[in-house]
Design an enzyme around this catalytic site. Structure first.
Site, short mmCIF file in Angstrom:
data_model
loop_
_atom_site.label_atom_id
_atom_site.label_comp_id
_atom_site.label_asym_id
_atom_site.label_seq_id
_atom_site.Cartn_x
_atom_site.Cartn_y
_atom_site.Cartn_z
N LYS A 264 0.76 -1.24 0.00
CA LYS A 264 0.00 0.00 0.00
C LYS A 264 0.80 1.30 0.00
O LYS A 264 0.35 2.29 -0.59
CB LYS A 264 -0.98 -0.02 1.18
N ASP B 4 -9.66 0.21 5.17
CA ASP B 4 -9.87 -1.05 5.88
C ASP B 4 -8.66 -1.33 6.74
O ASP B 4 -8.58 -2.31 7.44
CB ASP B 4 -9.99 -2.18 4.85
C1 LIG Z 1 -3.47 -6.47 1.41
C2 LIG Z 1 -4.40 -5.98 0.34
N1 LIG Z 1 -4.47 -6.65 -0.80
C3 LIG Z 1 -5.29 -6.26 -1.80
C4 LIG Z 1 -6.09 -5.14 -1.65
C5 LIG Z 1 -7.01 -4.77 -2.76
O1 LIG Z 1 -6.62 -3.59 -3.39
P1 LIG Z 1 -7.72 -2.76 -4.20
O2 LIG Z 1 -8.73 -2.28 -3.21
O3 LIG Z 1 -6.95 -1.68 -4.85
O4 LIG Z 1 -8.35 -3.70 -5.16
C6 LIG Z 1 -6.04 -4.40 -0.47
C7 LIG Z 1 -6.86 -3.20 -0.29
O5 LIG Z 1 -6.89 -2.59 0.73
C8 LIG Z 1 -5.18 -4.83 0.56
O6 LIG Z 1 -5.09 -4.18 1.73
#
Ligand SMILES: Cc1ncc(COP(=O)(O)O)c(C=O)c1O
Length: 415
Positions: free
Chosen positions: A85, A133
């Site tokens: 992130k 989140d």
């Molecule tokens: C660890 C992780 N993987 C995948 C995602 C998915 O990313 P996106 O919301 O850009 O699809 C998130 C989103 O917060 C995440 O925290």
């Protein structure tokens, strides 16, 4: 064919809008492009402690799944934040501050200027805010602290205390909002308007385009690293990427598409069973909002609304979509940690392993293998998008802490 995961129900659907073997086009390049990647790489690679995260080969798991090679891009160590992130959130914070300084002084600034505390008076007067989140808020709070501005983070009810503490540790003010992630998104953007703050969203839902394009362009750096880390002349045949609002999946799909052209990998999005906004949007041919209970163990994927700026890339870029239940993610976390197939143990978190879980479920299903063209020559890439970002949840599921598994990984192969 070995059965690596218990037989949890999953779904696999073709994306009727898939462009198949078409080249990357102007509609996609308007969102993610080489110039945007160059700018993101120049900034992010200048930050303290930048290093590409490892692309881990898992030959034991590949053999057991009946394919040639399996590569896991392990984002658990990214800038010490535990997930991919910071590539997006912190980069977008930098861009927001840069635009504000340019507006006030007419000067173009870089991360290096901000880290040297040039224009510190202007930066101190800027507030960035975001709904999260967990992982996105952590990256925005981290970026705000690194560059010196104020940060307010909105959390919905379901975000665990462990994730809240990880964000507060970077000095952000936390505000709890009743309802779901999508409610927190709306609360953040409404307050930003009334207070004159800068919202740094990881979704463009609700018309909130702003910084979310920079967030996605920053994510693309991980895919660019992965392409460079593949053994020479390797052409991946399949890409399984987990989708929440779709920023990560679009960035990875788009970057592999630009790198490999029409001969790009078969790209599959993976979502929790009850938060399948991409799956439904593909089959409707237009964005569909999922309502009701969208909570999942895969907290980062518990999204009911796709990010509209991901749509131009994924609506044609994804070949298929999968939904998987929470148990598949938990089993995959244990599988990676226990490494019974002889591979080096890896710490993968709940959302982080979802793409791999989707691939493993598909690999052990005869019909899914045939439909996706998975066979003993396949070269599969998955994105391990987080490590143990919620250490308590990780320990509960795996039975050991992330630190213990990392210690096992260090001593692996030394027997
Ligand atoms: C660890 C992780 N993987 C995948 C995602 C998915 O990313 P996106 O919301 O850009 O699809 C998130 C989103 O917060 C995440 O925290």
């Amino acid at each position: 064919m070995n059965r690596l995961l218990s037989d949890h129900g999953f779904t696999l659907a073709d994306n009727p809008g898939s462009a198949g073997a078409q080249d990357y086009g102007p509609e996609q390049a308007a969102v993610l492009n080489a110039e945007g990647l160059r700018a993101a790489r120049a900034e992010i690679s200048s930050w303290p402690d930048y290093a590409p995260t490892p692309l881990i080969s898992l030959p034991g798991l590949a053999r057991a799944a009946g394919i040639a090679d399996l590569y896991y891009k392990d984002e658990g160590g990214r800038f010490g934040l535990g997930s991919f992130k910071p590539l997006g959130g912190a980069y977008a914070v930098m861009r927001v501050i840069g635009a504000e300084i340019q507006r006030i002084t007419g000067k173009h600034i870089t991360s290096t200027d901000l880290l040297a505390r040039r224009h510190a008076d202007i930066v101190a007067g800027i507030t960035v805010c975001a709904a999260t989140d967990g992982n996105h808020g952590r990256s925005v709070a981290w970026g705000a602290r690194m560059f010196g501005c104020r940060c307010v983070i909105y959390l919905n009810e379901a975000v665990t205390p462990g994730r809240e503490a990880a964000i507060a540790a970077y000095g952000a003010e936390i505000r709890r909002v009743p309802g779901s992630f999508d409610d927190a998104v709306r609360a953040a953007s409404d307050t930003a308007v009334t207070e004159g703050w800068h919202v740094v969203p990881d979704t463009a839902a609700g018309g909130n385009i702003g910084a979310s394009g920079d967030v996605m362009q920053g994510y693309a750096l991980l895919a660019d690293e992965a392409v460079a880390q593949l053994p020479p002349a390797t052409r991946p045949s399949h890409l399984f990427v987990q989708a929440g609002v779709g920023g990560l999946a679009a960035a990875v799909c788009g970057q592999f598409w630009q790198a490999f052209g029409a001969d790009r990998p078969v790209t599959v999005t993976v979502e929790p069973t009850n938060a399948d906004c991409w799956n439904r949007s593909f089959s409707a041919g237009a964005p569909v909002v999922v309502t009701g209970d969208i909570d999942s163990l895969m907290a980062g994927l518990s999204c009911g609304e796709i990010s509209p700026i991901s749509w131009p890339v994924l609506k044609v870029g994804a070949h298929a979509s999968m939904t998987i239940p929470d148990q598949a993610a938990a089993d995959t976390m244990r599988l990676l940690a226990d490494a019974d197939t002889g591979d080096r143990p890896v710490v993968g978190g709940e959302s982080g392993v979802a793409g791999l879980a989707g691939f493993l479920l598909a690999s052990q299903d005869t019909d899914a293998r045939a439909r996706l063209g998975l066979d003993e020559t396949s070269i599969v890439v998955v994105v391990g998008s987080e490590g143990d970002t919620d250490p308590d949840t990780y320990r509960e599921i795996v039975g050991r802490s992330g630190d213990q598994v990392r210690a096992d990984a260090k001593s692996w192969g030394r027997a």
